[in-house]
Design an enzyme around this catalytic site. Structure first.
Site, short mmCIF file in Angstrom:
data_model
loop_
_atom_site.label_atom_id
_atom_site.label_comp_id
_atom_site.label_asym_id
_atom_site.label_seq_id
_atom_site.Cartn_x
_atom_site.Cartn_y
_atom_site.Cartn_z
N LYS A 162 27.37 75.63 2.74
CA LYS A 162 27.82 75.99 1.39
C LYS A 162 27.96 74.75 0.51
CE LYS A 162 27.85 80.30 2.10
NZ LYS A 162 26.72 80.12 3.00
N ASP A 163 27.72 74.98 -0.80
CA ASP A 163 27.77 73.88 -1.77
C ASP A 163 29.14 73.21 -1.78
OD1 ASP A 163 25.16 74.26 -3.62
OD2 ASP A 163 25.92 76.21 -2.97
N LYS A 164 29.11 71.91 -2.04
CA LYS A 164 30.36 71.16 -2.10
C LYS A 164 31.08 71.38 -3.42
CE LYS A 164 32.32 66.52 -1.65
NZ LYS A 164 32.07 65.10 -1.30
N GLN B 280 28.09 73.28 -11.68
CA GLN B 280 28.57 73.58 -10.34
C GLN B 280 29.93 72.90 -10.17
OE1 GLN B 280 24.38 73.19 -8.09
NE2 GLN B 280 26.03 73.97 -6.79
#
Length: 333
Positions: free
Chosen positions: A75-77, A19
């Site tokens: 939302k993902d960092k 990620q």
């Protein structure tokens, strides 16, 4: 933490998945905006910045309360993400002066309402898998074909539970029992949500174990009509209901325990009640047990052995769960 299981029987696939801003790209598929009203919608692209961080930046810049900033989803960092937030229209001139190295305001729209959580249609992901040899690529493609047929178990991903999963679940239990008090309301709700989600995940593992190739419908299940966005229960599983499930018109749902929530009946309830907790004081709700993935494209770079998957998931579903499903192994659990 209980292991998330899937319908696929293949051995775990080995590939790398990270990620970061280059290999994990997310874009909200928004609702239709009214193009008039007292709120300004900002379409924002941000890099390695969480939603809460963005809200802090915007509210501090405009010198307004954080509650005045609306958002449709978290939302993902560690990613490149495009999402929509709302601010009162009266700050239209001020926001034009906003600048930040990790944030870019792409477009603006007027809307009649402040954005609330869930005010989006879906999320589109572009995720890059690395160290994928050709044999693994074939297995990935076959697995995706199977997922498109059977649907994806809609587990909550590891991100839902925080870094210290077991500790957070224990804290939530103590909160529910009244043995722990937390002044931070946001933290309290997060812990209870994680606790509810753990019940759902455990229930889903049990239900998937009933049939290995497809989700088994049971008398008394609560279904989500995906077109009308309404819930209903069925005392008997009919061929029409099975057909509608196959056609992706309806989805069976699972319980997140709490107040004022639609519960299953009959045989379905016999299983569900093992994963219920009537002492949870937060509102309960139901979540689709199975979601259907739309895969736009799969690109493979033979030289770098990278596989880029472009896909769309319904709101609230986890891309990491989709990748887990393909790999047939759990991440960070």
């Amino acid at each position: 933490m209980i292991k998330r299981v899937y319908f696929q029987n293949h051995k775990s696939l080995n590939f790398d998945f990270f990620q970061n801003e280059n290999d994990f790209i997310v874009e909200e598929v928004p609702i239709t905006f009214s193009l008039k009203g007292n709120f300004l919608i900002l379409k924002i692209k941000k890099i390695n910045l969480g939603t809460w961080d963005l809200i802090d930046l915007i509210s501090n810049f405009l010198r307004i309360d954080k509650n005045e900033v609306g958002y449709a989803g978290l939302k993902d960092k560690n990613a490149t993400t495009t999402q929509y937030i709302s601010i009162p229209k009266k700050y239209s001139k001020e926001i034009k002066k906003f600048k930040h190295k990790k944030v870019q305001i792409l477009e603006t729209y007027l809307h009649k309402e402040k954005l609330n959580i869930g005010d989006l249609k879906a999320n589109r992901f572009k995720i890059n898998l690395k160290k994928v040899d050709f044999n693994t690529l074939i297995l990935i493609q076959n697995c995706i074909k199977n997922i498109k047929k059977t649907g994806m178990p809609n587990y909550f991903g590891f991100q839902r539970f925080g870094r210290d999963i077991e500790e957070n679940i224990q804290k939530a239990k103590q909160l529910v029992l009244g043995n722990l008090h937390i002044k931070d309301r946001k933290l309290e709700k997060m812990l209870i949500s994680a606790y509810q989600s753990a019940f759902f995940n455990s229930w889903l593992v049990k239900r998937i174990s009933l049939q290995k190739d497809k989700f088994k419908l049971i008398d008394g299940d609560v279904f989500h009509d995906l077109k009308k966005d309404k819930f209903f229960t069925s005392s008997k599983i009919t061929s029409i209901l099975e057909e509608n499930f196959d056609k992706k018109i309806v989805s069976p749902t699972g319980l997140l325990p709490g107040r004022k929530v639609f519960k299953a009946t009959l045989k379905s309830r016999e299983i569900e009640e093992r994963f219920d907790d009537s002492s949870i004081y937060e509102k309960g709700y139901r979540r689709d047990a199975i979601v259907f993935v739309k895969v736009n494209d799969i690109k493979y770079n033979k030289t770098t052995q990278e596989c880029l998957i472009d896909f769309i998931l319904p709101k609230g579903s986890y891309a990491t769960v989709f990748i887990e499903n393909i790999a047939n192994k759990n991440f960070n659990s």
